[in-house]
Design an enzyme around this catalytic site. Structure first.
Site, PDB file in Angstrom:
ATOM      1  N   TYR A 115       0.870  -1.196   0.000  1.00 45.79           N
ATOM      2  CA  TYR A 115       0.021   0.123   0.049  1.00 45.79           C
ATOM      3  C   TYR A 115       0.758   1.099  -0.024  1.00 45.79           C
ATOM      4  O   TYR A 115       1.686   1.405   0.668  1.00 45.79           O
ATOM      5  CB  TYR A 115      -0.918  -0.042   1.171  1.00 45.79           C
ATOM      6  CG  TYR A 115      -1.908   1.310   1.144  1.00 45.79           C
ATOM      7  CD1 TYR A 115      -2.850   1.430   0.451  1.00 45.79           C
ATOM      8  CD2 TYR A 115      -1.540   2.557   2.099  1.00 45.79           C
ATOM      9  CE1 TYR A 115      -3.728   2.548   0.423  1.00 45.79           C
ATOM     10  CE2 TYR A 115      -2.175   3.515   2.255  1.00 45.79           C
ATOM     11  CZ  TYR A 115      -3.232   3.640   1.357  1.00 45.79           C
ATOM     12  OH  TYR A 115      -3.941   4.682   1.208  1.00 45.79           O
ATOM     13  N   GLY A 161      -6.634   4.655  -0.432  1.00 45.45           N
ATOM     14  CA  GLY A 161      -8.091   4.852  -0.026  1.00 45.45           C
ATOM     15  C   GLY A 161      -8.829   3.754  -0.668  1.00 45.45           C
ATOM     16  O   GLY A 161      -8.423   2.529  -0.533  1.00 45.45           O
ATOM     17  N   HIS A 203      -5.554  15.804  -4.610  1.00 46.19           N
ATOM     18  CA  HIS A 203      -5.896  15.797  -3.377  1.00 46.19           C
ATOM     19  C   HIS A 203      -5.933  17.606  -2.952  1.00 46.19           C
ATOM     20  O   HIS A 203      -6.142  18.273  -2.090  1.00 46.19           O
ATOM     21  CB  HIS A 203      -5.202  15.201  -2.548  1.00 46.19           C
ATOM     22  CG  HIS A 203      -5.521  13.807  -2.516  1.00 46.19           C
ATOM     23  ND1 HIS A 203      -5.924  13.225  -3.679  1.00 46.19           N
ATOM     24  CD2 HIS A 203      -5.638  12.996  -1.388  1.00 46.19           C
ATOM     25  CE1 HIS A 203      -6.113  11.745  -3.126  1.00 46.19           C
ATOM     26  NE2 HIS A 203      -5.913  11.553  -1.995  1.00 46.19           N
ATOM     27  N   ASN A 206      -0.263  12.877   4.514  1.00 46.33           N
ATOM     28  CA  ASN A 206      -0.925  12.028   5.560  1.00 46.33           C
ATOM     29  C   ASN A 206      -0.487  12.247   6.943  1.00 46.33           C
ATOM     30  O   ASN A 206       0.071  11.643   7.775  1.00 46.33           O
ATOM     31  CB  ASN A 206      -0.376  10.441   5.074  1.00 46.33           C
ATOM     32  CG  ASN A 206      -1.677   9.579   5.126  1.00 46.33           C
ATOM     33  OD1 ASN A 206      -2.606   9.831   5.906  1.00 46.33           O
ATOM     34  ND2 ASN A 206      -1.727   8.355   4.473  1.00 46.33           N
ATOM     35  N   ARG A 215     -15.912  36.232  43.032  1.00 43.75           N
ATOM     36  CA  ARG A 215     -15.354  35.558  44.061  1.00 43.75           C
ATOM     37  C   ARG A 215     -14.809  34.257  43.361  1.00 43.75           C
ATOM     38  O   ARG A 215     -13.726  33.547  43.794  1.00 43.75           O
ATOM     39  CB  ARG A 215     -16.434  35.043  44.802  1.00 43.75           C
ATOM     40  CG  ARG A 215     -16.065  34.205  46.259  1.00 43.75           C
ATOM     41  CD  ARG A 215     -17.246  33.974  47.120  1.00 43.75           C
ATOM     42  NE  ARG A 215     -18.427  34.546  46.945  1.00 43.75           N
ATOM     43  CZ  ARG A 215     -19.570  33.837  46.799  1.00 43.75           C
ATOM     44  NH1 ARG A 215     -19.743  32.404  47.523  1.00 43.75           N
ATOM     45  NH2 ARG A 215     -20.768  34.099  46.717  1.00 43.75           N
TER      46      ARG A 215
END
Length: 516
Positions: free
Chosen positions: A56, A63, A86, A199, A287
């Site tokens: 891969y 993807g 992309h 990535n 306070r």
């Protein structure tokens, strides 16, 4: 070594280095160890690329298209194509400092030797940053999973000499022209390199690191404004006693109470109300300031722990492991970063809310214990700070909307391969707006509180030396004091810049000592 040079090694980086590169233009060098690690991991990728088995990111699609084996002659095209396809962001440009942080943090991971990128690609990344070239990155395009994909792709596109980028002079030009003008050769991506440049959680992490730096200043500033408001309202500082906070030992609470005590030391106003109009207790917004400010401080500390872990991480998919394996993983998922980005938006909104409540109290003659309505010079003829509080209230309302978590959302993508995403980029973008708004909110309280303190001084009471220092410094910065109505926006803008740049804290520390 030049103090303005950041050396990128194999073991991550620091928040201080991120800020130095992103905001202050620090130069970058790759360490010898990083170059060696890059070369070693590249040998592993090259060996895998030569094998017939698909790996891969090296010899497959990406993807939902990961099932296709890509032949060697198409792999360079594959890497170029992933970057081009992309780089699909839309919307306004992202700020220069965010893009620089994004690029630097991607370089940090590349230099770890776990990505398989060649040394010359990493050197080009450093060269582009050192030349002051900033890729044009757009607001929308990241779901915070599989990395900040579109933003990182626009940065990778610049390395290839494509797309648009901003030069050091602020002019947007074709990236190829800018690289040529600075003697930088575009990179020709090889196996895995396009994927490795895209990535990571680098955009959301960079924005987290810068938000933490800004929020630390704003929390200290809010401790100061809370103390000034307490003083102007003739409140009691007894609630700040260390022994009270020791029995509820949240660290941030004790720090905020100590800061407030330091600011109020020597005040002739605190507790003065007890002489003629006894109050058993001050309002919660006065306070409980250490409890609210302190809880936010503790949240900042937790967020800094997460940021530190991420800064030490190598986020990529697949990764090259020391034993030579190249393994797919899910480390790119932005959930850890997204959650703390949302946590910070929540505490920032609450801090803004309590600041606004004190401002409103200073302006209300029924609750301010002797201050004029709206701190006006001649109430009725003058409106004083009435509408400054409206502006502050509008900002607070916006902060509440920005506090709605982005990380509770998820929208599936990539044909359901990426079916759960973090939305961390969106969380980071809204946090940047929240931090900007918080600075304005704190500035309005400061402006109101210093005016109220000056009015108390005119009534014959003596403010704390630190309060007097705050008033003097703010007036010198261009925010004027009490008087007839005038064009107010410039005064508020001056107060905003004064707070945002850390000058409020710096003005008081010669009197108070170091404030945490």
């Amino acid at each position: 070594m030049d103090m303005h040079t950041v050396v990128v090694g194999t073991s991550g980086t620091t928040a201080e280095d991120v800020v130095a590169v992103a905001r202050h233009g620090a130069r970058i060098e790759l360490s010898t160890a990083a170059v060696d690690a890059l070369a070693a991991s590249r040998l592993i990728v090259d060996a895998l690329a030569a094998k017939p088995e698909p790996v891969y990111g090296v010899s497959t699609g990406f993807g939902a298209l990961a099932s296709r084996h890509i032949s060697p002659e198409l792999r360079a095209q594959l890497q170029r194509n992933i970057v081009r396809s992309h780089a699909a962001g839309m919307g306004p440009r992202v700020e220069r400092e965010v893009v620089r942080a994004l690029m630097f943090l991607r370089l940090k991971t590349v230099a770890s030797g776990h990505t398989g990128v060649r040394p010359e690609v990493a050197q080009t990344m450093a060269d582009v940053l050192n030349a002051g070239i900033t890729p044009v990155v757009h607001e929308y395009g990241s779901l915070g999973c599989s990395g900040d994909l579109a933003p990182l792709s626009h940065c990778a596109l610049t390395l290839m000499g494509e797309g648009d980028a901003e030069g050091p002079d602020g002019t947007v030009r074709p990236a190829g022209e800018l690289l040529a003008a600075h003697g930088i050769a575009p990179v020709e991506l090889r196996e895995k390199e396009g994927l490795a440049l895209l990535n990571g959680t680098d955009g959301m992490l960079g924005m987290l690191v810068m938000a933490l730096a800004d929020l630390r200043n704003l929390y200290t500033s809010a401790d100061i404004t809370a103390a000034l408001s307490l003083e102007a309202l003739l409140g009691t500082d007894k609630v700040l006693a260390p022994e009270l906070h020791a029995i509820r030992p949240h660290p941030g609470q004790g720090v905020s109470a100590d800061n407030m005590l330091r600011v109020l030391a020597g005040s002739g106003l605190t507790g003065h109300h007890q002489d003629d109009a006894p109050r058993v207790q001050d309002a919660y917004s006065v306070r409980c300031a250490p409890q609210v400010n302190g809880a936010g401080r503790d949240t900042l500390d937790y967020a800094a722990v997460v940021a530190g872990r991420e800064l030490a991480s190598s986020v990529d998919n697949p990764v090259v492991l020391p034993d030579g394996r190249v393994e797919s993983n899910g480390n790119f998922h932005g959930a850890p970063v997204a959650y703390v980005l949302d946590f910070l938006a929540i505490v920032a909104a609450d801090l803004g809310s309590i600041c606004e409540r004190r401002t409103d109290r200073l302006l209300d003659k029924n609750r301010s214990h002797g201050l004029p309505p709206f701190l006006a010079h001649d109430a009725g003829v003058d409106s004083g700070l009435m509408i400054a509080q409206y502006t502050q209230a509008a900002l607070v309302s916006e902060m509440k909307r920005l506090a709605v978590p982005a990380s509770a959302d998820s929208i599936p993508s990539s044909a359901m391969q990426e079916d759960h995403v973090s939305m961390g980029w969106s969380a980071a973008r809204k946090l940047r707006t929240a931090v900007d708004n918080l600075a304005r909110i704190v500035a309005v309280e400061l402006y109101a509180a210093t005016r109220a303190v000056e009015i108390r001084a005119a009534q014959g009471l003596t403010p704390a030396p630190a309060s007097q220092a705050a008033v003097a410094a703010l007036r010198a910065a261009g925010a004027q004091g009490p008087g007839p109505d005038r064009f107010l926006a410039p005064d508020l803008a001056a107060a905003d810049t004064f707070v945002r740049e850390g000058r409020l804290v710096a003005a008081l520390e010669p009197v108070t000592g170091s404030l945490a």
